[in-house]
Design a protein around this motif. Structure first.
Motif, PDB file in Angstrom:
ATOM      1  N   UNK B  79     -12.035 -63.314 -73.028  1.00 20.33           N
ATOM      2  CA  UNK B  79     -11.939 -62.496 -74.243  1.00 20.33           C
ATOM      3  C   UNK B  79     -10.528 -62.511 -74.829  1.00 20.33           C
ATOM      4  N   UNK B  80      -9.528 -62.568 -73.953  1.00 20.73           N
ATOM      5  CA  UNK B  80      -8.144 -62.556 -74.412  1.00 20.73           C
ATOM      6  C   UNK B  80      -7.320 -63.417 -73.458  1.00 20.73           C
ATOM      7  N   UNK B  81      -7.057 -64.621 -73.882  1.00 20.06           N
ATOM      8  CA  UNK B  81      -6.388 -65.572 -72.989  1.00 20.06           C
ATOM      9  C   UNK B  81      -4.934 -65.169 -72.731  1.00 20.06           C
ATOM     10  N   UNK B  82      -4.507 -65.430 -71.505  1.00 21.34           N
ATOM     11  CA  UNK B  82      -3.114 -65.177 -71.104  1.00 21.34           C
ATOM     12  C   UNK B  82      -2.563 -66.401 -70.404  1.00 21.34           C
ATOM     13  N   UNK B 103     -20.516 -82.456 -60.541  1.00 26.87           N
ATOM     14  CA  UNK B 103     -19.431 -81.817 -61.252  1.00 26.87           C
ATOM     15  C   UNK B 103     -19.228 -82.427 -62.627  1.00 26.87           C
ATOM     16  N   UNK B 104     -18.834 -81.576 -63.574  1.00 22.25           N
ATOM     17  CA  UNK B 104     -18.363 -82.061 -64.847  1.00 22.25           C
ATOM     18  C   UNK B 104     -16.947 -82.584 -64.730  1.00 22.25           C
ATOM     19  N   UNK B 105     -16.430 -83.120 -65.823  1.00 27.85           N
ATOM     20  CA  UNK B 105     -15.089 -83.713 -65.834  1.00 27.85           C
ATOM     21  C   UNK B 105     -13.987 -82.673 -65.818  1.00 27.85           C
ATOM     22  N   UNK B 106     -14.340 -81.439 -66.117  1.00 34.82           N
ATOM     23  CA  UNK B 106     -13.337 -80.378 -66.107  1.00 34.82           C
ATOM     24  C   UNK B 106     -12.772 -80.093 -67.485  1.00 34.82           C
ATOM     25  N   UNK B 107     -12.275 -78.864 -67.653  1.00 29.63           N
ATOM     26  CA  UNK B 107     -11.515 -78.473 -68.849  1.00 29.63           C
ATOM     27  C   UNK B 107     -10.146 -78.025 -68.388  1.00 29.63           C
ATOM     28  N   UNK B 108      -9.141 -78.681 -68.913  1.00 29.89           N
ATOM     29  CA  UNK B 108      -7.767 -78.266 -68.593  1.00 29.89           C
ATOM     30  C   UNK B 108      -7.295 -77.334 -69.683  1.00 29.89           C
ATOM     31  N   UNK B 109      -7.116 -76.066 -69.325  1.00 33.81           N
ATOM     32  CA  UNK B 109      -6.744 -75.016 -70.265  1.00 33.81           C
ATOM     33  C   UNK B 109      -5.271 -74.686 -70.110  1.00 33.81           C
ATOM     34  N   UNK B 110      -4.579 -74.654 -71.236  1.00 34.89           N
ATOM     35  CA  UNK B 110      -3.180 -74.216 -71.265  1.00 34.89           C
ATOM     36  C   UNK B 110      -3.059 -73.089 -72.275  1.00 34.89           C
ATOM     37  N   UNK B 111      -2.573 -71.956 -71.818  1.00 37.87           N
ATOM     38  CA  UNK B 111      -2.375 -70.805 -72.703  1.00 37.87           C
ATOM     39  C   UNK B 111      -0.876 -70.624 -72.905  1.00 37.87           C
ATOM     40  N   UNK B 112      -0.466 -70.657 -74.155  1.00 35.23           N
ATOM     41  CA  UNK B 112       0.979 -70.597 -74.448  1.00 35.23           C
ATOM     42  C   UNK B 112       1.346 -69.267 -75.119  1.00 35.23           C
TER      43      UNK B 112
END
Lengths: 112, 112
Positions: B79-82, B103-112
């Motif tokens: 809801x609110x990325x940190x 498995x899927x390939x993955x999602x690489x998440x970066x929160x700035x």
């Protein structure tokens, strides 16, 4: 509670030599055991599994694993390592809850 | 080749934004999982589902939520990325009877 331990963060081996990546488990009841491999920036790929039957399980890419009930171990092995085997290896266990729990992973580095 | 897909593969987003990571599989599997993978490599189960309208928290506490309205779809929402949510997120599914997980390939998440 079910758990998996991979005691080595990294394993180094020369190309052509045999390799072993260690895994021990703790689970109530009969375990379903798995090995997965992860290459950089990819998801996990299945290598092999043990459910019942022969204690020596053969899998993809020439890998095999030996189930040892008395030592609660499921070590991954390969008779002759290749540089292309360098990757992250994860051991996993599934018990009655059906949750799939992973070990901390072992980085395998094969040197030419 | 496993028929499980994650989108996006990479996402860079600002703090406070709402995000949804998509995961879909075409294998008809009832069981689906979300894992969070540390930069170091360890995999932590954060959510799982045994089927439609079934969701459970995993072993690692997560501020994310999931839903399972259709068998093939298992999205994860923040809801609110940190910045502390920066990680790789891996989705998986498995057939009944202790079978292997895909498995899927993955999602690489970066929160700035």
């Amino acid at each position: 509670a079910q758990s998996v331990a991979q005691p080595e963060d990294q394993v180094n081996v020369a190309e052509g030599n045999p390799l072993t990546v260690k895994c021990t488990y703790s689970v109530s009841g009969n375990p379903y055991l798995f090995w997965y491999v992860q290459y950089p920036n990819r998801g996990l790929q299945f290598l092999l599994k043990y459910i019942t039957g022969d204690n020596l399980v053969k899998g993809s890419y020439g890998f095999e694993a030996e189930f040892n009930k008395s030592q609660t171990s499921f070590h991954l092995k390969k008779p002759s390592a290749l540089v292309s085997d360098s990757a992250l290896y994860f051991c996993a266990v599934r018990a009655y809850t059906d949750k799939l729990i992973f070990g901390t992973g072992t980085r395998l580095q094969v040197f030419p | 080749e496993a028929d499980i897909y994650q989108t996006p593969r990479y996402l860079v987003i600002g703090t406070g934004k709402k995000i949804t990571l998509e995961c879909s599989q075409t294998m008809g599997h009832d069981k689906m999982y979300w894992y969070q993978q540390d930069p170091g490599m360890e995999l932590h189960l954060i959510h799982y589902s045994y089927g439609v309208n079934s969701t459970e928290k995993g072993d690692l506490s997560s501020e994310s939520t999931v839903s399972r309205i259709r068998t093939e779809h298992f999205p994860l929402t923040l809801e609110s990325a940190r910045p502390s949510h920066t990680s790789q997120y891996l989705c998986a599914s498995s057939a009944p009877g202790g079978g292997m997980a895909f498995f899927g390939q993955g999602t690489r998440l970066t929160v700035v």
